[in-house]
Structure formats: C-alpha cells, structure tokens
Scaffold this active site. Structure first.
Site, PDB file in Angstrom:
ATOM      1  N   ASP A   1     -10.148  -3.977  -4.713  1.00  0.00           N
ATOM      2  CA  ASP A   1      -9.433  -2.895  -4.139  1.00  0.00           C
ATOM      3  C   ASP A   1      -9.464  -1.599  -4.654  1.00  0.00           C
ATOM      4  O   ASP A   1      -9.395  -1.646  -5.758  1.00  0.00           O
ATOM      5  CB  ASP A   1      -8.163  -3.392  -4.073  1.00  0.00           C
ATOM      6  CG  ASP A   1      -7.119  -2.381  -3.355  1.00  0.00           C
ATOM      7  OD1 ASP A   1      -7.370  -1.288  -2.697  1.00  0.00           O
ATOM      8  OD2 ASP A   1      -5.755  -2.716  -3.414  1.00  0.00           O
TER       9      ASP A   1
ATOM     10  N   SER B   1       0.990  -1.133  -0.126  1.00  0.00           N
ATOM     11  CA  SER B   1       0.053   0.004  -0.023  1.00  0.00           C
ATOM     12  C   SER B   1       1.013   1.284   0.051  1.00  0.00           C
ATOM     13  O   SER B   1       1.674   1.691  -0.904  1.00  0.00           O
ATOM     14  CB  SER B   1      -1.091   0.024   1.322  1.00  0.00           C
ATOM     15  OG  SER B   1      -2.024   1.009   1.285  1.00  0.00           O
TER      16      SER B   1
ATOM     17  N   HIS C   1      -7.779  -5.275   0.016  1.00  0.00           N
ATOM     18  CA  HIS C   1      -6.676  -4.816   0.288  1.00  0.00           C
ATOM     19  C   HIS C   1      -6.163  -5.146   1.748  1.00  0.00           C
ATOM     20  O   HIS C   1      -7.043  -5.547   2.489  1.00  0.00           O
ATOM     21  CB  HIS C   1      -6.937  -3.359   0.401  1.00  0.00           C
ATOM     22  CG  HIS C   1      -5.553  -2.396   0.431  1.00  0.00           C
ATOM     23  ND1 HIS C   1      -5.020  -1.800  -0.819  1.00  0.00           N
ATOM     24  CD2 HIS C   1      -5.165  -1.973   1.506  1.00  0.00           C
ATOM     25  CE1 HIS C   1      -4.190  -1.068  -0.146  1.00  0.00           C
ATOM     26  NE2 HIS C   1      -4.321  -1.034   1.163  1.00  0.00           N
TER      27      HIS C   1
END
Length: 334
Positions: free
Chosen positions: A263, A171, A293
């Site tokens: 996501d 991320s 995610h």
C-alpha cells in the site's frame, strides 16, 4: 490503466496468490484510470467495483437511513444494528467511509458496515460526509465531527443510550476517524471516545514516504490517484483536521491500527502506530501481509481478505472486552 507489478524481479514483495489474481484482472481491464475521470464518473466506477468485488451484505435487524444536523445542512447517515431493540446502554460505532474525500458513500461500504455491526454486536452509524472537489477541506472533517457529536448525544432518532463512541474508517475515512477522536478528546462530547480503529489511514500531507514510491502503480491505490485526491480536497498541511500524525497523541484511546504491506499509505500508517506507542497508548497493530489497499471491500475478489477483516474485528472486540466496567471507558460492565 494501472500496470501489472513485475513478479519476476527478485526484489518484488510478497503478494498473496488471490491478491495477484485480482491485480492481474485489474491490469487487464480497459478504460481510464480513476484520476483520469471526472469526479462523478469516478464515484460511479468506485461503486461498481465494490458491488462486483465485495462480499454480500449480512442481513441485520435494523438497516435504516436517517440524517443529523450538519454545518451547512443535514448529513445523511445509515444506522445498522444486529438487535431490533437494545435494553442496555453501550458504545456505538461511528463509521466513516474511504475514497480520498472525493468518492465513496453509504452504498460503497454497506457490506463492510453490516459485517462490523454483526460481529461486534454493536449499533453502527455510517456517515455520508460532503465530498470534494465540490466541498474541499475541511468539509469532510467538519461533517464527521458534527455527526459524531450528534450520535454522542443519544438522540431520540437512534433510540439508543450511547455510553461511548468508537470511530472506525478506512483510508480517507481512517483519517476522519482519527480526526473525530482528536476533536472529541480535546473538546469532549457528551460521552467519551472508547476506542478507535483506523484502517490503512492517510495521516499526513507528506507524499515522500518510501512505500508511496515502491507501490506507486499496480497495487489498487496509486500515487497518481493520491495526487488527484489531494488536488480535489486541498488539505491544509498544518491542520489537525488532516495532518493527524503531527498532533498530540497523549489522550488517544486504545487503538486498533490496520495497514497493508502493498500500500502506498503503508509507511505513514506505521509511523502513526509508532507515534501512539511512543505516547504510551494501548495499540494493537495488524498489517495485512501480501494484501492491498481497499481490501475490506474486495472480499469476493480476494477471499483471504475475510481473514484480515476477522482478525481486525477480533482485535477490536478484545480491546472492548478489556475496557468493560473501567471508569470513563464508555463500556459498561456486563
């Protein structure tokens, strides 16, 4: 509180059964959303979730905290190694945690770091960079780059002969892994960047991707959370220290790129993969179909995530095997 996705709509995307069970549980939880908390409360909630949802860490020969010099003071690090001592030179993993540049630390990603170090049998150094809003852009990037350069110098504190770096992150950490790669290819460190593995990375300040709308709520990461992270970190849309999608990719090393189909960041991750391929970069792309995610830290709640983690690590291991002995690869011949 996040809403549960409507699974009765024929247009609803594929969701794995164990992912659906996790989403249903999260939707039923009481309390404010992360973007409704103070940063400190959000950090505690994020840590608590990972402690509840992630797999147990793997016992390694070495798990040791240390620091390195940074732009405004020492940067906390955690050093992992499957082997108590290494008598051969080799590459090292630089791991940068996710959390929107606002939350996350060495503890939240501890278990995944032990998995990487164990399965790849490489030393791994995790970086605990400064967080926003106390330290807005580009503090995180500056710390990540400084730590990578320090590791590249094979300092005595590590007791390693490092021949190459492998930036890995999820991320926001995926963004920082790419930032490290780009910074150290444009202004080389003492050893080359061997390969990189960004995991569902944020690569652009653009928030108009279709997946950002399609998965705006109910799939762990929300559009509102992304807006909250952006407001805290205040990234510069023109800077190579954040907007990595629009940079020159021609010198990028071999890459394992991970996205997930459910996501908000999916489409920009796919676009980054396309940009690498367009630049002729060796790219192994893996999309975790039906997963969400943050799956690397949800392995207890979403058992099928173990397969995804094994698949991505296997792809990185394959790329490293293919680089053995090649000039300037940072991977010595066996």
């Amino acid at each position: 509180m996040a809403t549960q996705p409507d699974t009765t709509d024929q247009n609803t995307p594929f969701v794995r059964p164990d992912v659906q069970a996790c989403l249903t549980m999260m939707a039923a939880m009481e309390g404010p959303a992360m973007n409704e908390m103070t940063p400190e409360d959000a950090r505690q909630a994020y840590l608590a979730m990972h402690m509840l949802a992630d797999a147990e860490p793997i016992e390694l020969a070495v798990t040791r905290d240390l620091t390195c010099p940074g732009p405004v003071g020492d940067i906390p690090l955690r050093f992992y190694d499957k082997q108590a001592e290494r008598d051969k030179a080799g590459p090292a993993i630089v791991f940068v945690h996710g959390g929107g540049f606002v939350i996350g630390d060495l503890a939240t990603h501890h278990s995944f770091c032990t998995l990487l170090a164990d399965q790849l049998d490489l030393p791994l150094i995790a970086v605990d960079y400064r967080l926003a809003p106390e330290n807005p852009f580009p503090a995180a990037a500056e710390d990540a780059i400084a730590a990578a350069r320090w590791i590249a110098g094979s300092p005595e504190a590590l007791g390693l002969d490092v021949t190459g770096l492998i930036p890995v992150g999820d991320s926001a950490g995926g963004n920082l892994a790419i930032v490290i790669t780009q910074a150290l290819t444009q202004s080389p460190a003492e050893v080359p960047v061997t390969a990189q593995m960004p995991i569902y990375p944020v690569v652009s300040t653009d928030r108009d991707w279709p997946s950002m709308q399609d998965f705006a709520d109910g799939y762990v990461l929300t559009k509102e959370a992304m807006e909250w992270f952006d407001a805290a970190y205040q990234p510069d849309s023109e800077s190579a220290h954040y907007n990595v999608l629009d940079q020159d990719h021609s010198q990028t090393p071999p890459t394992v790129l991970i996205t997930t189909s459910l996501d908000p960041l999916r489409d920009q991750g796919r676009a980054y993969g396309a940009a690498l391929l367009q630049a002729g970069i060796t790219t192994s792309f893996y999309e975790a179909e039906g997963n969400v995610h943050d799956f690397i830290a949800l392995r207890k709640l979403i058992p099928s995530s173990v397969h995804d983690c094994n698949a991505m690590i296997g792809r990185l291991n394959g790329i490293l095997k293919g680089l053995e002995g090649l000039p300037n690869s940072g991977v010595p011949a066996e």
